[in-house]
Design an enzyme around this catalytic site. Structure first.
Site, short mmCIF file in Angstrom:
data_model
loop_
_atom_site.label_atom_id
_atom_site.label_comp_id
_atom_site.label_asym_id
_atom_site.label_seq_id
_atom_site.Cartn_x
_atom_site.Cartn_y
_atom_site.Cartn_z
N ASP A 7 -24.91 -2.44 17.26
CA ASP A 7 -25.08 -3.90 17.11
C ASP A 7 -23.92 -4.42 16.26
OD1 ASP A 7 -26.37 -6.46 17.30
OD2 ASP A 7 -27.04 -6.21 15.24
N SER A 8 -23.76 -5.74 16.31
CA SER A 8 -22.73 -6.37 15.48
C SER A 8 -23.06 -6.21 13.99
CB SER A 8 -22.65 -7.86 15.81
OG SER A 8 -23.90 -8.46 15.54
N CYS A 70 -27.56 -5.33 21.19
CA CYS A 70 -26.97 -6.62 20.84
C CYS A 70 -26.90 -7.43 22.13
CB CYS A 70 -25.57 -6.38 20.27
SG CYS A 70 -24.65 -7.89 19.93
N GLU A 162 -27.45 -11.56 7.79
CA GLU A 162 -26.43 -10.62 7.29
C GLU A 162 -26.18 -10.82 5.80
OE1 GLU A 162 -24.53 -8.05 8.99
OE2 GLU A 162 -26.10 -8.30 10.51
N CYS A 194 -31.91 -12.23 20.69
CA CYS A 194 -30.93 -11.70 19.74
C CYS A 194 -31.69 -10.68 18.91
CB CYS A 194 -30.38 -12.81 18.85
SG CYS A 194 -29.43 -12.19 17.43
N HIS A 196 -31.31 -9.63 16.04
CA HIS A 196 -31.55 -10.00 14.64
C HIS A 196 -32.87 -10.79 14.50
CE1 HIS A 196 -27.32 -9.03 13.94
NE2 HIS A 196 -27.47 -9.26 12.65
N1 DGL Z 1 -27.88 -8.90 17.21
C1 DGL Z 1 -26.88 -9.62 17.96
C2 DGL Z 1 -27.50 -10.10 19.27
O1 DGL Z 1 -28.49 -9.52 19.70
C3 DGL Z 1 -26.28 -10.67 17.09
C4 DGL Z 1 -24.97 -11.14 17.54
C5 DGL Z 1 -24.10 -11.76 16.48
O2 DGL Z 1 -23.51 -11.01 15.71
O3 DGL Z 1 -23.96 -12.99 16.49
O4 DGL Z 1 -27.04 -11.02 19.91
#
Ligand code: DGL
Length: 270
Positions: A7-8, A70, A162, A194, A196
């Site tokens: 993931d990011s 992600c 974050e 998402c 997150h």
């Molecule tokens: N968890 C990522 C997603 O599912 C977040 C992406 C981001 O870093 O903006 O889209």
């Protein structure tokens, strides 16, 4: 026999947790690209380059199969990766399809023509890049007809998570839900598109009200991974180590991860 989870940043930990519960003996290597989060405001080219670099690092760690936990990377980079980047002995899978299969009441891999489904009004909450890609609507159109999707780009929510700022994240969730409800007053289902956002699932449910079914991906992805590995055991990679890698500051990322997952998680430098 390790599998990689990418993931990011911290969001993919929601998927990692569900996989760990479903497949407790499977070693998992997590890669969070916190130095470059959020992805949701980046260009598709940028997201592609970053996701390829992270995937390569997970291959080096013995993970022949990498889950892009992600949506932004799944929406903006996955198809191009599968066409140009992933060799025959490796696999990269995204998180969209299991969710859409659940929403459209399909079994894994059911490729029959699109048909009417029970849910008609769906709210999609996702990052600006995922919403702009229209990947969700495209995948849905392959499987269902007559579903009205209203998408809300939720700017700022990933940054707040974050940063460990739960109060700001909750305020942003409330205002994004209100903005969506002005356009679709009575959604029947809401998709947290998402990884997150399940970290703020209670805030979404509160703002949406008890009658809206909230779909999140973690357990759906874990279930479809279990199914995949049963059919394709050769993609359990050679790695044996479990671990958490980050491109950010390991101490800081470990603290935030521990805060959100409510258990100690120790990241090391990628
Ligand atoms: N968890 C990522 C997603 O599912 C977040 C992406 C981001 O870093 O903006 O889209």
């Amino acid at each position: 026999m390790a599998v990689g989870v990418f993931d990011s940043g911290l969001g993919g930990l929601t998927v990692h947790k569900a996989i760990q519960e479903r497949l407790p003996d499977l070693p998992l290597v997590y890669f969070g690209d916190s130095a470059h989060a959020p992805y949701g405001v980046r260009t598709a080219d940028d997201i592609y380059e970053l996701t390829c670099a992270a995937t390569e690092r997970l291959w080096q760690a013995g993970c022949d199969l990498v889950i892009l936990a992600c949506n932004t990377a799944s929406a903006a980079a996955l198809r191009r990766m599968q066409e140009k980047f992933v060799p025959a002995d490796k696999r990269v899978l995204g998180v969209f399809v299991p969710l859409i299969e659940a929403l459209t009441e399909r079994q894994w891999g059911d490729n029959s023509p699109p048909r009417e489904v029970t849910v008609k009004h769906v709210a999609l909450f996702a990052t600006p890049a995922t919403v702009a890609s229209r990947a969700f609507q495209r995948e849905l159109a392959f499987r269902a007809i007559g579903v009205d999707v209203e998408a809300q780009p939720c700017g700022g929510v990933v940054d707040a998570i974050e940063d460990g700022d739960e109060i700001l994240a909750e305020a942003l969730v409330t205002s994004h839900v209100e903005a969506l409800k002005r356009r679709m007053p009575h959604p029947e289902a809401a998709i947290l598109g998402c990884t997150h956002y399940p970290l703020m699932q209670d805030a979404f449910q509160r703002a949406l009200g008890p009658d809206v079914t909230v779909y999140s991906q973690a357990s759906l992805v874990a279930e479809s991974l279990a199914d995949y590995l049963q059919r394709r055991p050769e993609f359990r990679g050679s790695g044996t180590e479990t671990g958490f890698l980050t491109t950010g500051d390991p101490a800081r990322v470990s603290t935030k991860a521990t805060q959100f997952l409510r258990r100690r998680i120790n990241f090391t430098a990628a």
